[in-house]
Motif scaffolding. Sequence first.
Motif, short mmCIF file in Angstrom:
data_model
loop_
_atom_site.label_atom_id
_atom_site.label_comp_id
_atom_site.label_asym_id
_atom_site.label_seq_id
_atom_site.Cartn_x
_atom_site.Cartn_y
_atom_site.Cartn_z
N CYS A 198 3.82 43.61 64.76
CA CYS A 198 4.40 44.75 65.46
C CYS A 198 3.47 45.18 66.59
O CYS A 198 2.26 45.33 66.38
CB CYS A 198 4.62 45.91 64.50
SG CYS A 198 5.25 47.42 65.28
N HIS A 199 4.02 45.34 67.78
CA HIS A 199 3.27 45.84 68.93
C HIS A 199 3.98 47.08 69.46
O HIS A 199 5.20 47.06 69.66
CB HIS A 199 3.17 44.79 70.03
CG HIS A 199 2.32 43.62 69.67
ND1 HIS A 199 0.96 43.58 69.90
CD2 HIS A 199 2.63 42.45 69.07
CE1 HIS A 199 0.48 42.43 69.48
NE2 HIS A 199 1.48 41.72 68.96
N VAL A 200 3.25 48.13 69.67
CA VAL A 200 3.77 49.36 70.25
C VAL A 200 2.96 49.66 71.50
O VAL A 200 1.73 49.80 71.45
CB VAL A 200 3.68 50.54 69.27
CG1 VAL A 200 4.04 51.85 69.96
CG2 VAL A 200 4.60 50.31 68.07
N ILE A 201 3.64 49.74 72.64
CA ILE A 201 2.97 49.93 73.93
C ILE A 201 3.32 51.31 74.49
O ILE A 201 4.49 51.69 74.52
CB ILE A 201 3.41 48.83 74.92
CG1 ILE A 201 2.92 47.46 74.42
CG2 ILE A 201 2.87 49.10 76.32
CD1 ILE A 201 3.33 46.30 75.31
N PRO A 202 2.31 52.06 74.94
CA PRO A 202 2.58 53.41 75.46
C PRO A 202 3.16 53.37 76.87
O PRO A 202 3.11 52.35 77.56
CB PRO A 202 1.19 54.05 75.47
CG PRO A 202 0.27 52.90 75.72
CD PRO A 202 0.88 51.73 74.97
N SER A 203 3.69 54.50 77.28
CA SER A 203 4.18 54.66 78.65
C SER A 203 3.37 55.77 79.31
O SER A 203 2.36 56.21 78.78
CB SER A 203 5.67 55.02 78.64
OG SER A 203 5.85 56.35 78.12
N LEU A 204 3.82 56.23 80.46
CA LEU A 204 3.14 57.34 81.12
C LEU A 204 3.41 58.67 80.41
O LEU A 204 2.70 59.65 80.65
CB LEU A 204 3.59 57.43 82.59
CG LEU A 204 3.29 56.22 83.47
CD1 LEU A 204 3.76 56.47 84.89
CD2 LEU A 204 1.80 55.89 83.46
N GLN A 210 7.38 51.80 73.70
CA GLN A 210 8.28 50.67 73.49
C GLN A 210 7.65 49.79 72.43
O GLN A 210 6.42 49.72 72.30
CB GLN A 210 8.54 49.89 74.77
CG GLN A 210 7.32 49.19 75.36
CD GLN A 210 7.67 48.48 76.66
OE1 GLN A 210 8.05 49.11 77.63
NE2 GLN A 210 7.53 47.16 76.65
N PHE A 211 8.51 49.13 71.63
CA PHE A 211 7.97 48.33 70.54
C PHE A 211 8.57 46.93 70.53
O PHE A 211 9.62 46.67 71.11
CB PHE A 211 8.20 49.02 69.19
CG PHE A 211 9.65 49.07 68.76
CD1 PHE A 211 10.26 47.98 68.14
CD2 PHE A 211 10.39 50.23 68.94
CE1 PHE A 211 11.59 48.04 67.74
CE2 PHE A 211 11.72 50.30 68.54
CZ PHE A 211 12.32 49.19 67.94
N MET A 212 7.87 46.04 69.84
CA MET A 212 8.33 44.69 69.59
C MET A 212 7.92 44.34 68.16
O MET A 212 6.76 44.50 67.79
CB MET A 212 7.70 43.70 70.57
CG MET A 212 8.19 42.27 70.47
SD MET A 212 7.58 41.30 69.06
CE MET A 212 5.82 41.50 69.21
N VAL A 213 8.89 43.93 67.37
CA VAL A 213 8.63 43.50 65.99
C VAL A 213 9.02 42.04 65.87
O VAL A 213 10.13 41.65 66.25
CB VAL A 213 9.43 44.36 64.98
CG1 VAL A 213 9.27 43.79 63.57
CG2 VAL A 213 8.97 45.81 65.04
N GLU A 214 8.11 41.23 65.37
CA GLU A 214 8.38 39.80 65.18
C GLU A 214 8.61 39.50 63.71
O GLU A 214 7.76 39.82 62.86
CB GLU A 214 7.20 38.97 65.70
CG GLU A 214 7.42 37.47 65.54
CD GLU A 214 6.21 36.66 65.98
OE1 GLU A 214 6.34 35.44 66.14
OE2 GLU A 214 5.12 37.26 66.16
N THR A 215 9.74 38.92 63.41
CA THR A 215 10.02 38.43 62.06
C THR A 215 9.98 36.90 62.08
O THR A 215 9.68 36.29 63.11
CB THR A 215 11.38 38.93 61.56
OG1 THR A 215 12.42 38.34 62.38
CG2 THR A 215 11.47 40.45 61.64
#
Length: 320
Positions: A198-204, A210-215
């Motif tokens: 799981c990656h969660v990237i911040p914004s301004l 925004q997130f990305m989950v890999e299964t």
Amino acid sequence: MDTGSHLVFGASLAGLACLDPSVGGSDSMFHAVLIGTLIGSHAPDFDSIVRFKGPKAYIRHHRGITHSVPALFLWPLLLSLPLAAIFGVLSSWSHLYGWIFTAVCFHVFLDLFNAYGVQCFRPFTAKWFHLDTLSIFDPFLFTMHAGGLLVWILSDVNAGEMFKSLFGVTFVYILLRFIHQRWIVYKVREHFGNTGNCHVIPSLHWFYFQFMVETEQQFKTGYVRYGRIIHKDTYTKGEENPMIQASIHTDGVRAFLHFAQRVHVMCLEHRDGYKVVWSDMRFWHNHKLPFGAEVELDRNLNVISDTLGWNKKSWEAPYV
């Protein structure tokens, strides 16, 4: 972070350096420290010169050796010796070195908290480290330090004490952002069953992510708004095929794989051949995959062209 922010922090460090008696009590030493921290705060990004060799070289080398452990000590040495000689402060060289060293380390420290990442532990490991806490430009930090510089210029404020307070707020702010981001990661993983990467990237915005989950079979992407998880897209992982194998040895794909971590690849057929698109799913945004490599193949799987880079404007998200 961006160049402007690094320069502002470099100037702030010169103000903080006024706490050092050898700096605050000597105009020559202060000017040497000011120039040293301004240059030192940007020095690791001198690797940007490889842009002239194209995006493939830039992806391979940016935030690499110039941000490494040896570079932390080498940049201050290269800058402090000539500055000490020019300003006649060789007797205080160790203080000048120390403040430039602080500027260089703070640069790498901030880059570590960005989603793009940095190879800061070379030569011990070539792994990319990223804490996904700060955008490449942080409005709060920039405004606070720029405001502090403006107050310093326009008043007789005690610069050392003021910037000591500002840097204290800076580290508390980064810690709180880090804790918040980790909490968001926990909530996203919980939402999707605590499986996969799981990656969660911040914004301004402080509360937009925004997130990305890999299964095992898919990538799931979406947004988090004020704690609310919004699932947007699902990308199915493709299977290996001759077109993908034909593209994997191109310079663009090799440079891409040197940096990318969550790789999605798809093959599109057209009248004259095929297009193989490699993307890093970490940087998904608004139904698009803006960072990756594209390889054009003819019907015989000969490479016609390959490109690498960002398919977005610099002011568009994601801010990495």
